[in-house]
Design a protein around this motif. Structure first.
Motif, short mmCIF file in Angstrom:
data_model
loop_
_atom_site.label_atom_id
_atom_site.label_comp_id
_atom_site.label_asym_id
_atom_site.label_seq_id
_atom_site.Cartn_x
_atom_site.Cartn_y
_atom_site.Cartn_z
N PHE A 9 -87.45 31.96 -7.81
CA PHE A 9 -88.79 32.39 -8.21
C PHE A 9 -89.48 31.28 -9.00
CE2 PHE A 9 -91.63 34.34 -11.35
CZ PHE A 9 -92.48 35.05 -10.52
N LYS A 10 -88.77 30.69 -9.97
CA LYS A 10 -89.35 29.62 -10.78
C LYS A 10 -89.76 28.44 -9.91
CE LYS A 10 -86.50 30.62 -14.82
NZ LYS A 10 -85.45 30.08 -15.70
N SER A 11 -88.91 28.09 -8.96
CA SER A 11 -89.21 26.96 -8.07
C SER A 11 -90.43 27.25 -7.22
CB SER A 11 -88.02 26.67 -7.15
OG SER A 11 -86.91 26.28 -7.90
N ARG A 12 -90.53 28.47 -6.70
CA ARG A 12 -91.66 28.84 -5.86
C ARG A 12 -92.97 28.74 -6.64
NH1 ARG A 12 -91.81 34.59 -4.81
NH2 ARG A 12 -89.59 34.29 -4.69
N VAL A 13 -92.96 29.25 -7.87
CA VAL A 13 -94.15 29.21 -8.71
C VAL A 13 -94.50 27.77 -9.08
CG1 VAL A 13 -95.12 29.93 -10.93
CG2 VAL A 13 -93.75 31.55 -9.60
N ALA A 14 -93.48 27.00 -9.47
CA ALA A 14 -93.71 25.60 -9.86
C ALA A 14 -94.23 24.76 -8.70
CB ALA A 14 -92.42 25.00 -10.41
N LEU A 15 -93.69 24.95 -7.53
CA LEU A 15 -94.16 24.21 -6.36
C LEU A 15 -95.60 24.54 -6.03
CD1 LEU A 15 -91.06 24.32 -3.98
CD2 LEU A 15 -92.14 22.29 -4.95
N GLU A 16 -95.94 25.80 -6.17
CA GLU A 16 -97.31 26.20 -5.92
C GLU A 16 -98.25 25.52 -6.92
OE1 GLU A 16 -99.43 30.44 -5.30
OE2 GLU A 16 -97.35 30.30 -4.58
N ALA A 17 -97.82 25.42 -8.17
CA ALA A 17 -98.62 24.76 -9.19
C ALA A 17 -98.75 23.26 -8.89
CB ALA A 17 -98.01 24.98 -10.57
N LEU A 18 -97.68 22.66 -8.40
CA LEU A 18 -97.71 21.23 -8.07
C LEU A 18 -98.66 20.94 -6.91
CD1 LEU A 18 -93.99 20.06 -8.32
CD2 LEU A 18 -95.94 19.20 -9.62
N ARG A 19 -98.75 21.85 -5.97
CA ARG A 19 -99.65 21.65 -4.83
C ARG A 19 -101.10 21.53 -5.28
NH1 ARG A 19 -96.82 26.14 -2.22
NH2 ARG A 19 -95.02 25.20 -1.22
N GLY A 20 -101.45 22.24 -6.34
CA GLY A 20 -102.80 22.15 -6.89
C GLY A 20 -103.87 22.86 -6.09
N GLU A 21 -103.48 23.74 -5.20
CA GLU A 21 -104.47 24.47 -4.40
C GLU A 21 -105.11 25.60 -5.19
OE1 GLU A 21 -102.25 25.66 -0.95
OE2 GLU A 21 -102.01 23.59 -0.27
N GLN A 22 -104.43 26.04 -6.26
CA GLN A 22 -104.95 27.07 -7.15
C GLN A 22 -104.77 26.61 -8.58
OE1 GLN A 22 -102.34 30.29 -5.73
NE2 GLN A 22 -104.21 31.42 -5.27
N THR A 23 -105.54 27.19 -9.49
CA THR A 23 -105.36 26.85 -10.90
C THR A 23 -104.09 27.51 -11.42
OG1 THR A 23 -106.56 28.77 -11.74
CG2 THR A 23 -107.87 26.78 -11.24
N VAL A 24 -103.62 27.01 -12.55
CA VAL A 24 -102.43 27.59 -13.17
C VAL A 24 -102.70 29.05 -13.52
CG1 VAL A 24 -100.96 27.50 -15.23
CG2 VAL A 24 -101.51 25.40 -14.01
N GLN A 39 -96.71 26.34 -16.50
CA GLN A 39 -96.75 24.93 -16.90
C GLN A 39 -95.35 24.40 -17.23
OE1 GLN A 39 -99.32 23.49 -15.87
NE2 GLN A 39 -100.57 22.98 -17.65
N GLN A 40 -94.56 25.20 -17.93
CA GLN A 40 -93.20 24.79 -18.29
C GLN A 40 -92.34 24.59 -17.04
OE1 GLN A 40 -91.73 27.76 -21.00
NE2 GLN A 40 -92.84 26.88 -22.74
N TRP A 41 -92.42 25.52 -16.10
CA TRP A 41 -91.63 25.42 -14.88
C TRP A 41 -92.08 24.22 -14.04
CZ3 TRP A 41 -92.25 31.29 -13.55
CH2 TRP A 41 -91.43 32.04 -14.40
N LYS A 42 -93.37 23.98 -14.01
CA LYS A 42 -93.92 22.83 -13.28
C LYS A 42 -93.41 21.53 -13.90
CE LYS A 42 -98.36 20.60 -12.33
NZ LYS A 42 -99.82 20.70 -12.54
N LYS A 43 -93.45 21.45 -15.21
CA LYS A 43 -92.98 20.25 -15.92
C LYS A 43 -91.49 20.02 -15.66
CE LYS A 43 -92.62 18.26 -20.53
NZ LYS A 43 -92.78 18.49 -21.98
N LYS A 44 -90.71 21.09 -15.73
CA LYS A 44 -89.27 20.97 -15.50
C LYS A 44 -88.98 20.51 -14.07
CE LYS A 44 -85.00 23.28 -16.39
NZ LYS A 44 -84.36 23.94 -17.48
N LEU A 45 -89.73 21.04 -13.11
CA LEU A 45 -89.55 20.62 -11.72
C LEU A 45 -89.89 19.14 -11.55
CD1 LEU A 45 -88.88 21.57 -8.83
CD2 LEU A 45 -91.32 21.98 -8.53
N MET A 46 -90.97 18.71 -12.19
CA MET A 46 -91.37 17.30 -12.09
C MET A 46 -90.33 16.39 -12.75
SD MET A 46 -95.47 17.73 -12.69
CE MET A 46 -95.68 16.07 -13.23
N GLU A 47 -89.77 16.80 -13.88
CA GLU A 47 -88.74 16.02 -14.54
C GLU A 47 -87.50 15.92 -13.67
OE1 GLU A 47 -88.26 18.09 -18.22
OE2 GLU A 47 -90.00 17.10 -19.15
N GLY A 48 -87.13 17.02 -13.03
CA GLY A 48 -85.98 17.02 -12.13
C GLY A 48 -86.21 16.13 -10.93
N ALA A 49 -87.42 16.13 -10.42
CA ALA A 49 -87.75 15.27 -9.29
C ALA A 49 -87.69 13.81 -9.69
CB ALA A 49 -89.13 15.62 -8.74
#
Length: 69
Positions: A9-24, A39-49
């Protein structure tokens, strides 16, 4: 009571935020979570990447990380 979310669930939400097609805020409303959480999940995903693409990683650690992202 504190709500817990699984990693899928966290990954799905974070990926959607990374795509930038919708606002947070829109994503947070869609999934009924607080915008700060998105925002936290997005940041964590980006750090992991960033760690995943780091040149110092050996294959074993990279494979292990790809399973968690």
């Amino acid at each position: 009571m504190k709500k817990s979310y699984d990693s899928k669930f966290k990954s799905r939400v974070a990926l959607e935020a990374l795509r930038g097609e919708q606002t947070v805020a829109e994503i947070a409303g869609k999934y009924q979570v607080h915008p700060n959480q998105v925002q936290q999940w997005k940041k964590k995903l980006m750090e992991g990447a960033a760690e995943f693409s780091s040149p110092g990683l050996n294959g074993k650690k990279a494979r292990c990380m790809s399973r968690t992202i």
